[in-house]
Enzyme design. Sequence first.
Site, PDB file in Angstrom:
ATOM      1  N   GLY A   7      -4.767   3.584  -4.044  1.00 52.23           N
ATOM      2  CA  GLY A   7      -6.021   4.166  -4.501  1.00 52.23           C
ATOM      3  C   GLY A   7      -5.814   5.520  -5.144  1.00 52.23           C
ATOM      4  O   GLY A   7      -6.710   6.084  -5.731  1.00 52.23           O
ATOM      5  N   ASP A  25      -6.467  -2.413   3.220  1.00 50.92           N
ATOM      6  CA  ASP A  25      -5.453  -3.384   2.837  1.00 50.92           C
ATOM      7  C   ASP A  25      -5.753  -4.778   3.366  1.00 50.92           C
ATOM      8  O   ASP A  25      -5.023  -5.720   3.089  1.00 50.92           O
ATOM      9  CB  ASP A  25      -4.089  -2.945   3.363  1.00 50.92           C
ATOM     10  CG  ASP A  25      -3.733  -1.553   2.882  1.00 50.92           C
ATOM     11  OD1 ASP A  25      -3.949  -1.291   1.696  1.00 50.92           O
ATOM     12  OD2 ASP A  25      -3.262  -0.746   3.698  1.00 50.92           O
ATOM     13  N   ASP A  64       0.873  -1.154   0.000  1.00 52.22           N
ATOM     14  CA  ASP A  64       0.000   0.000   0.000  1.00 52.22           C
ATOM     15  C   ASP A  64       0.922   1.219   0.000  1.00 52.22           C
ATOM     16  O   ASP A  64       2.114   1.095   0.267  1.00 52.22           O
ATOM     17  CB  ASP A  64      -0.835  -0.063   1.275  1.00 52.22           C
ATOM     18  CG  ASP A  64      -1.696   1.140   1.429  1.00 52.22           C
ATOM     19  OD1 ASP A  64      -2.260   1.579   0.424  1.00 52.22           O
ATOM     20  OD2 ASP A  64      -1.821   1.647   2.553  1.00 52.22           O
TER      21      ASP A  64
END
Lengths: 1129, 347
Positions: free
Chosen positions: A670, A763, A400
């Site tokens: 994202g 996540d 992430d």
Amino acid sequence: MGSVLSQLGLECGRKEVKEEERHLRANDREFNLSYEYADNAIKTSKYNIFTFLPLNLFEQFQRLANAYFLFLLCLQLIPEISSLSWFTTVVPLVLVLSMTMAKDGSDDINRHRCDRQVNNRKVEVLIDGELRSEKWMDVQVGDIIKLENNQFVTADLLLLSSSEPLNLVYIETAELDGETNLKVKQALTVTGELEDGIEKLANFNGEVRCEPPNNRLDKFTGTLTLKGEMYSLDNERVLLRGCTLRNTQWCFGLVVFGGPDTKLMQNCGKTTLKRTSIDRLMNVLVLSIFGFLAIMCLILAVGNGIWEYQEGSKFAAFLPKQEGVNAPFSAFLTFWSYVIILNTVVPISLYVSVEIIRLGNSFYIDWDRKMYYPKSDTPAEARTTTLNEELGQIKYIFSDKTGTLTQNIMTFNKCSINGKSYGEKTEKVDFSWNNLADPKFCFHDHSLVEVVREGNPEVQAFFRLLALCHTVMPEEKKEGELYYQAQSPDEGALVTAARNFGFVFRSRTPESITVVEMGELVTYELLAVLDFNNVRKRMSVIVRSPEGKLTLYCKGADTIIFERLNPSCSKLKEVTTEHLNEYAGDGLRTLALAYKDIDPEYMEEWKLRHHEASTAMDEREEKLDALYEEIEKGLLLLGSTAVEDKLQDGVPQTIEQLSKADIKIWVLTGDKQGGLSSLEYTINRLQLFSLAHLDSLFSLSEQKRQRTLATPKDMEMELLRTACMCQTVICCRVTPLQKAQVVELVKKYKQAITLAIGDGANDVSMIKAAHIGVGISGQEGMQAVLSSDFSFAQFRYLQRLLLVHGRWSYLRMCKFLRYFFYKNFTFTFVHFWYGFFCGFSAQTVYDEWFITLYNLVYTALPVLALSLFDQDVNDRWSFQYPKLYAPGQLNQYFSKRAFVYTVLHSGYSSLVLFFIPWAAMYDTVRDDGKDIVDYQSFALLAQTCLLIAVSIQLGLDTHYWTSVNQFFLWGSLCVYFAVIFTMYSNGMFLIFTSSFPFIGTARNSLNQPNVWLTMLLTSILCVLPVVAYRFLRILLWPTINDKVRCRGQDKVLPPVPRRVQARRVSTRRSGYAFSHAQGYGDLVTSGRFLRWTPKSRLALFSQTDSPLAQTQPQFYRTINEGGEPPLSP
Amino acid sequence: MGKVKANAGPLARRPDNSAFKQQRLPAWSPMLTAQTVLPFFYGMATVCVLLGVWLLVTVQNTHELKVDYTHAGSCDKCFEKRKDRANANQSCNCTVVFNIENTFKGDVFFYYGLINFHQNLRQYMDSRDDGQMIGRNKNLKNPSSYCEPFMKDKNGLPIAPCGAVANSMFNDSFTLVYHSAASRQVVPLFRKGITWYTDKNVKFRNPQVENKTLTLAQVFEGTGQPLYWQKPVYDLDPWDRNNNGFINEDLIVWMREAAFPNFKKLYGVLNRAIEPFTEGLPAGNYSVDISYNFPVEYFQGRKEVVLSTVSWFGGQNNFLPIAYLVTGCLILLLAVILTAVWWKFAL
């Protein structure tokens, strides 16, 4: 647990039919009892005193290994087959079983104790019109109970009323989801009116219909029927068991789910077990070993048949056959006898040892100081103890970005106001003119301050918006000392910026926001909060200024805001877009800000519709969305903000190290494409690898995004092929579900070991999908950590986890397995050879006690020491040469091939270990002419030779001789000699005549020189070829390990440069994203959330003593409830 | 998280800085380098060759003579006779003649050898009762079921000693005769002192009875003799009453089962008190008078008589010396190869 219980019918009280709807009536026990809902007693324990033994044994024998040994034991009870005394199998089996049983038992006693303690907690229950103190377990569904501050919530309750204004209660959900921040729940107004009137409560007869028990913590649907009126119930009205009541004097609740039906209990005990690739390989090997065992036994059985046919019949005079035993039948019996004897190829201790080794190596991770983060007092934690060696085999890392690679600490860095950009580096701005300013806040552009102080209307509107449009909650401990509690760090940073530029957000009530504007106290009436969510990507507030002007302030993602602008702003839009691109190019996280004045009449009408929509029973969300969409139109652009999220310390170095170790790193984020440049910059700076930045990739992920689940196969392949050409891949705009899908994709097509690392709830799916999930315990709550296998505080510890711990664990596990199979195959093959000399009669070569203790005592500890302490090179060399990691990725240390080599090696060793003693003893006698070729002396010789040979082999395999290794190795040999002299002593024979027939063998054999000479010869022949082979291999085909070890011998440790590098202060270092989370906008709008109650306020946000608070400009506690949509992979 | 803080403070959860926990235990990491491996190989080669030579010399100084008497000499007729089980109770004596060329100096041991007799079969080895042989009265009358089918005789009496091992005891007896130029002289053999001390004194004992006046025959009353035996256990040695019962040394020697199908067992030791055997067995002609009882034709076995002297290294066994020599040479060869490779590639 449930399955076992139901198997035994212990849940007999429960309905067979699955509950479809729960229906209950307050204060009506008889009515509720008719449904036979579970009461509030919980039972997490598995056993009671009578069921413990049978149940536990039943469970244990479900494991293949244990069942196999039980089967062996049964075979041994048949006298015709039994080739070994019962104790050879019983002793290890009982040992293993009783160890497991003791562990299970003590666990269960603890659970019993816990259950008892929990069940006997007291709570005040309203019975027959008065409050009585009852035990938790006696609470029934439909009871009304009273909770007081700091009490645990007894069961899943429907909140009726509370001491706090607006019927609010504050709860802490640490036990449920690990998050320590407070959450707010609110009762229905209609029930809130009951307050603490006992009489009213006793007469309360609302009927609740709701969903059946389930495990979804974030969802509750139901209705309350009271006096003929229906009220809808949702998650906000429900207090779940496991929470703690905080800052609330008292509250009353109606028990909806009790005991086993509560969401807490429904969530228990469902863990998906991850298995390592070594595990899977081991299972395959064990199965093939069984096949191999069967073949060996078959050969020996056929041999026995032939021998019986040719010789046995003639020998029958001395050893009469039993009735009905002919050659084929004898061969059949022999087959099973040899199954018993040769079972040591798959010893029971294998599984136990593997578990112990993994546990030990997990502890090292917990104990590692270099993975301890002092600022948050967080040590690394191995939450799963069965995956260690897989850490040494990682091929793909999925990371992430926000919070994982970056610190998730936001600083307001730049802004563009009315087409002018501020924030270029000049001197640090002095905010001393503003006595409410946050001293930790830094800004570097004087012109902005000057513009604000000059009274530029756009700039003031800009900061006014920042001060008004948010869901931050202020806390003022002392006059002038403000603390902000923000849902997301971005928001906090913006409000703090406004504060320092003279627009100090001071306090809020449900209906108003008080701001100190350039030293002047102004209170705005808050009319509506149009909260943020992931679809809207914007947030608005509608306020009425003291002058009575109605204004809508909106902030959100630039694309979203730009779509809703008034056409008159198009010029400004262009300029701002330029600025935005610039900021994004610098890796900053941007937001666009806009406002709109609203006509009061329209507002009145809109408010009415808004109220209607917000009380609608169905499609509430959609209706509200449409309303919001309607009013957020024709906005006037103010400008944009840019917030920096700094990279964590050591991230570039870590990425560099990991990619040197040939690990491919995929960043799944994202964020949108443009904003990743700082990361790219980081990566490019290293100039080590190509970067996947392909349009096709993004379009593919865009497509995937739209189709969510159904991605065509060929497209998957295309994506994968493209992505795998690159060392580092960045996937943008990935939803949580897609994160998991990408991981699954790589797992499926690449057959590589994957690791996912992340810090937030978004996540979780990825962490669960990957072979190994790592959670960063940082700013975004604990959800990622709770579902992870390993957790620590900083991304940079990943390199230590993989390159040091992972590598060592893998190395140790492989060494262990290779050695373990070697020693057991060698042990077993000797039996095989002896079969050819004893008429295939399943006679053992060794003393039965040796067979019993070989794996358990004589060789257990040295190999454990090997697999807990061994290091080929130390950690600094591991960092220096990340390439050392490669063998794990390629499965080089333990594979089927390595296994075959091991088997061949033990075949050779067993030949030496049997035929050398045989030839040496064949025709010899003692030095006094007496017998030494008897069976017992030969057994002693063979087993001693074996033990010495495998011990030396262990020594050869050990690269790192600590004192513990030495102690265990020599200790085990000493124990062996001590044990044989004890077991072959007169006393043991006289007491247990039939168990210890080897009396005197040790004394009479071990004083013979030729016995020792034989041992020496076998050892030389076993070991020297191995030494020669390894020496040649190091000489001719040295592996990277050999080279590094060689260099390590020279003791010239390279300087340790890295890690002290000064952090670059360039703005180009950070990531960009639009980050925001759904908050309490809903509560704020409807005027329910906060009323200024200083007492509770103070207590609510008093926890600012974390070390983090001292290291950052402002401390924002995340109030993050379901910020990301729940995931269902 | 869930963990309770042991002690408060900002660094409460910091792991200990111990060498063990940080995996920094002091350690020795040896490496297979040329400096260690090559000298080691040369050293081992030298040791092995020297040991081999020494052992070879030692073994060369021992003497051994094996005489297979299965069919030899006049034993052929006995072999034929033993083929028929009906003749089991008839005695058969025969003589085998042999010649010793060099004097057997020192202690000479007289062995009997059996070829292809599987004393190491699992069922055979299990078929004994150590409890009985150690003289437990309970086991004397109630032998272990492992002894089946040699547990009870046909009269239902418990067999002492029970089991297949004892039942198949070797029952040939030998008289070694020295044919000097002058006379024919029986070679004196010690028939005791041929067992392990622990066997004779711990593992095998006659049944203990309170009444010390009872004869051994009375002690064993109520037991049957093993089916294949010609004499009861208390009458095995007619010349030495103390060598009877379970402590009969021939029985003890037999009960120590051989590990392999071909074996030899000690029968007697030369009594060197008597001339001309004080130096050992003089060279010359010898014969062995054999009471040929043990049938071997059933299992295609052979029987032999072995005369041997011993060294500190045991009897005459050439394997270890040769093995050490060969191993030494192989290691030397390997060492040379390794050196060559090292020379070529590493330098």
